[in-house]
Design a protein around this motif. Structure first.
Motif, PDB file in Angstrom:
ATOM      1  N   VAL A  59     -42.252  11.996 -12.487  1.00 48.54           N
ATOM      2  CA  VAL A  59     -41.816  12.732 -13.670  1.00 48.54           C
ATOM      3  C   VAL A  59     -41.435  14.130 -13.221  1.00 48.54           C
ATOM      4  O   VAL A  59     -42.309  14.932 -12.867  1.00 48.54           O
ATOM      5  N   GLY A  60     -40.129  14.423 -13.203  1.00 42.19           N
ATOM      6  CA  GLY A  60     -39.681  15.693 -12.660  1.00 42.19           C
ATOM      7  C   GLY A  60     -40.118  15.818 -11.216  1.00 42.19           C
ATOM      8  O   GLY A  60     -39.902  14.915 -10.397  1.00 42.19           O
ATOM      9  N   GLU A  61     -40.768  16.932 -10.880  1.00 40.16           N
ATOM     10  CA  GLU A  61     -41.259  17.157  -9.520  1.00 40.16           C
ATOM     11  C   GLU A  61     -42.657  16.583  -9.308  1.00 40.16           C
ATOM     12  O   GLU A  61     -43.200  16.660  -8.202  1.00 40.16           O
ATOM     13  N   ASN A  62     -43.242  16.029 -10.361  1.00 39.64           N
ATOM     14  CA  ASN A  62     -44.602  15.497 -10.281  1.00 39.64           C
ATOM     15  C   ASN A  62     -44.559  14.076  -9.730  1.00 39.64           C
ATOM     16  O   ASN A  62     -44.005  13.166 -10.355  1.00 39.64           O
ATOM     17  N   ARG A  63     -45.161  13.902  -8.561  1.00 37.97           N
ATOM     18  CA  ARG A  63     -45.179  12.586  -7.909  1.00 37.97           C
ATOM     19  C   ARG A  63     -46.603  12.068  -7.752  1.00 37.97           C
ATOM     20  O   ARG A  63     -46.960  11.437  -6.769  1.00 37.97           O
ATOM     21  N   SER A  64     -47.423  12.342  -8.764  1.00 36.88           N
ATOM     22  CA  SER A  64     -48.851  12.033  -8.681  1.00 36.88           C
ATOM     23  C   SER A  64     -49.192  10.605  -9.084  1.00 36.88           C
ATOM     24  O   SER A  64     -50.302  10.145  -8.824  1.00 36.88           O
ATOM     25  N   ARG A  65     -48.262   9.887  -9.711  1.00 40.69           N
ATOM     26  CA  ARG A  65     -48.608   8.626 -10.369  1.00 40.69           C
ATOM     27  C   ARG A  65     -48.040   7.412  -9.634  1.00 40.69           C
ATOM     28  O   ARG A  65     -46.862   7.387  -9.273  1.00 40.69           O
ATOM     29  N   THR A  66     -48.874   6.392  -9.470  1.00 35.69           N
ATOM     30  CA  THR A  66     -48.422   5.098  -8.951  1.00 35.69           C
ATOM     31  C   THR A  66     -49.071   3.993  -9.770  1.00 35.69           C
ATOM     32  O   THR A  66     -50.293   3.975  -9.948  1.00 35.69           O
ATOM     33  N   TRP A  67     -48.243   3.088 -10.288  1.00 28.38           N
ATOM     34  CA  TRP A  67     -48.768   1.901 -10.965  1.00 28.38           C
ATOM     35  C   TRP A  67     -49.020   0.834  -9.911  1.00 28.38           C
ATOM     36  O   TRP A  67     -48.170   0.573  -9.050  1.00 28.38           O
TER      37      TRP A  67
ATOM     38  N   VAL B  36     -39.032   6.940 -24.514  1.00 23.86           N
ATOM     39  CA  VAL B  36     -38.461   6.449 -25.766  1.00 23.86           C
ATOM     40  C   VAL B  36     -39.421   6.598 -26.938  1.00 23.86           C
ATOM     41  O   VAL B  36     -39.019   6.453 -28.088  1.00 23.86           O
ATOM     42  N   SER B  37     -40.699   6.891 -26.664  1.00 21.88           N
ATOM     43  CA  SER B  37     -41.651   7.176 -27.733  1.00 21.88           C
ATOM     44  C   SER B  37     -41.519   8.647 -28.132  1.00 21.88           C
ATOM     45  O   SER B  37     -40.900   9.442 -27.420  1.00 21.88           O
ATOM     46  N   THR B  38     -42.118   8.998 -29.276  1.00 21.32           N
ATOM     47  CA  THR B  38     -41.888  10.348 -29.821  1.00 21.32           C
ATOM     48  C   THR B  38     -43.177  11.104 -30.133  1.00 21.32           C
ATOM     49  O   THR B  38     -43.164  12.036 -30.923  1.00 21.32           O
ATOM     50  N   ASP B  39     -44.285  10.736 -29.515  1.00 22.24           N
ATOM     51  CA  ASP B  39     -45.536  11.455 -29.770  1.00 22.24           C
ATOM     52  C   ASP B  39     -45.410  12.918 -29.341  1.00 22.24           C
ATOM     53  O   ASP B  39     -44.882  13.212 -28.254  1.00 22.24           O
ATOM     54  N   ALA B  40     -45.942  13.804 -30.164  1.00 24.47           N
ATOM     55  CA  ALA B  40     -45.891  15.230 -29.851  1.00 24.47           C
ATOM     56  C   ALA B  40     -46.613  15.546 -28.547  1.00 24.47           C
ATOM     57  O   ALA B  40     -46.259  16.499 -27.836  1.00 24.47           O
ATOM     58  N   ALA B  41     -47.622  14.729 -28.193  1.00 19.41           N
ATOM     59  CA  ALA B  41     -48.394  14.977 -26.973  1.00 19.41           C
ATOM     60  C   ALA B  41     -47.527  14.882 -25.722  1.00 19.41           C
ATOM     61  O   ALA B  41     -47.907  15.405 -24.663  1.00 19.41           O
ATOM     62  N   ASP B  42     -46.364  14.239 -25.821  1.00 18.17           N
ATOM     63  CA  ASP B  42     -45.505  14.043 -24.661  1.00 18.17           C
ATOM     64  C   ASP B  42     -44.254  14.911 -24.705  1.00 18.17           C
ATOM     65  O   ASP B  42     -43.318  14.691 -23.936  1.00 18.17           O
ATOM     66  N   ALA B  43     -44.247  15.916 -25.584  1.00 21.17           N
ATOM     67  CA  ALA B  43     -43.047  16.733 -25.761  1.00 21.17           C
ATOM     68  C   ALA B  43     -42.615  17.406 -24.465  1.00 21.17           C
ATOM     69  O   ALA B  43     -41.414  17.550 -24.191  1.00 21.17           O
ATOM     70  N   ASP B  44     -43.580  17.785 -23.626  1.00 23.31           N
ATOM     71  CA  ASP B  44     -43.234  18.476 -22.382  1.00 23.31           C
ATOM     72  C   ASP B  44     -42.581  17.553 -21.366  1.00 23.31           C
ATOM     73  O   ASP B  44     -41.980  18.016 -20.387  1.00 23.31           O
ATOM     74  N   MET B  45     -42.674  16.223 -21.580  1.00 21.72           N
ATOM     75  CA  MET B  45     -42.078  15.264 -20.654  1.00 21.72           C
ATOM     76  C   MET B  45     -40.715  14.777 -21.126  1.00 21.72           C
ATOM     77  O   MET B  45     -39.980  14.145 -20.362  1.00 21.72           O
ATOM     78  N   ALA B  46     -40.384  15.056 -22.368  1.00 21.97           N
ATOM     79  CA  ALA B  46     -39.206  14.434 -22.984  1.00 21.97           C
ATOM     80  C   ALA B  46     -37.917  14.729 -22.226  1.00 21.97           C
ATOM     81  O   ALA B  46     -37.012  13.882 -22.169  1.00 21.97           O
ATOM     82  N   ASN B  47     -37.805  15.916 -21.639  1.00 20.87           N
ATOM     83  CA  ASN B  47     -36.565  16.305 -20.965  1.00 20.87           C
ATOM     84  C   ASN B  47     -36.663  16.224 -19.446  1.00 20.87           C
ATOM     85  O   ASN B  47     -35.748  16.663 -18.742  1.00 20.87           O
ATOM     86  N   GLU B  48     -37.748  15.674 -18.953  1.00 22.94           N
ATOM     87  CA  GLU B  48     -37.925  15.544 -17.509  1.00 22.94           C
ATOM     88  C   GLU B  48     -37.225  14.283 -16.984  1.00 22.94           C
ATOM     89  O   GLU B  48     -37.185  13.250 -17.657  1.00 22.94           O
ATOM     90  N   ALA B  49     -36.683  14.387 -15.777  1.00 20.62           N
ATOM     91  CA  ALA B  49     -36.132  13.202 -15.121  1.00 20.62           C
ATOM     92  C   ALA B  49     -37.276  12.267 -14.747  1.00 20.62           C
ATOM     93  O   ALA B  49     -38.322  12.710 -14.276  1.00 20.62           O
ATOM     94  N   MET B  50     -37.081  10.962 -14.972  1.00 24.82           N
ATOM     95  CA  MET B  50     -38.111   9.973 -14.675  1.00 24.82           C
ATOM     96  C   MET B  50     -37.529   8.890 -13.770  1.00 24.82           C
ATOM     97  O   MET B  50     -36.420   8.400 -14.009  1.00 24.82           O
ATOM     98  N   THR B  51     -38.281   8.529 -12.739  1.00 23.81           N
ATOM     99  CA  THR B  51     -37.851   7.459 -11.845  1.00 23.81           C
ATOM    100  C   THR B  51     -39.020   6.544 -11.530  1.00 23.81           C
ATOM    101  O   THR B  51     -40.177   6.956 -11.592  1.00 23.81           O
TER     102      THR B  51
END
Length: 208
Positions: A95-103, A63-78
């Protein structure tokens, strides 16, 4: 004489019984208010609210609009509240096929801690991982903030990422929405997830 002694003994027993009853705590009458239970802290309510979704997954969007995240804007997020204990909650963020992140949200003696567990596809740790921070205030039952900690500043500095040394992360939850946020001067990253529509469990985080 014996009958008199029996009656006297019975009288003493009755007096003793009445005295004992008078020392017991009075029973509240109908309609009389009782003592309220000790309220949970805002941080405990926050932690429990997230844990109540354990095992569930949700779709989200940037929901943020920073240019640094433009490549993520259209990716599916779960997000998937994958595991919960009394002191730790793990939430893989895909994020898309990237499953590298865990909070990773943890209860500490001082409050709450948020860390980021980053992994490669083979499960090994990324060079930039286990960073985050601890709460500096009680926060609220719906929002907690995590200023960057000293360990993370050292990690960022060693990897020429000093721009992240003033990071503040935040997590929000209410009946309808879960949100994750990163901000610092000149930078905002925020994703929101719809808690009203659980989805099928996504593939597990790398290294899970």
């Amino acid at each position: 004489m014996k009958a008199h002694a029996v009656r006297f003994g019975a009288t003493l027993a009755l007096v003793a019984l009445l005295a004992a009853c008078s020392q017991q705590a009075p029973t509240p009458s109908v309609g009389e208010p009782t003592a309220a239970p000790t309220p949970q802290s805002a941080q405990q309510q926050f932690f429990d609210a997230i844990a109540s979704h354990c095992g569930e997954s949700f779709a989200g969007r940037l929901v943020s609009t920073d240019a640094a995240d433009a490549d993520m804007a259209n990716e599916a997020m779960t997000m998937h509240v994958s595991s919960c204990s009394a002191n730790e909650i793990r939430i893989p963020f895909n994020v898309g096929e990237n499953r590298s992140r865990t909070w990773v949200l943890t209860r500490t003696e001082q409050g709450l801690r948020l860390k980021h567990d980053h992994r490669h596809e083979d499960g090994s740790e990324d060079a930039i991982t286990q960073y985050g921070g601890d709460t500096a205030s009680e926060g609220s039952a719906t929002r907690q903030e995590f200023p960057v900690d000293a360990e993370s500043i050292a990690l960022f500095t060693a990897n020429d990422m000093q721009v992240s040394n003033t990071n503040i992360w935040a997590v929000e939850i209410n009946a309808e929405r879960f949100a994750y946020e990163l901000r610092r001067e000149g930078r905002l990253f925020r994703v929101e997830f719809d808690l009203s529509q659980p989805i099928a469990t996504p593939p597990p985080a790398w290294g899970a």
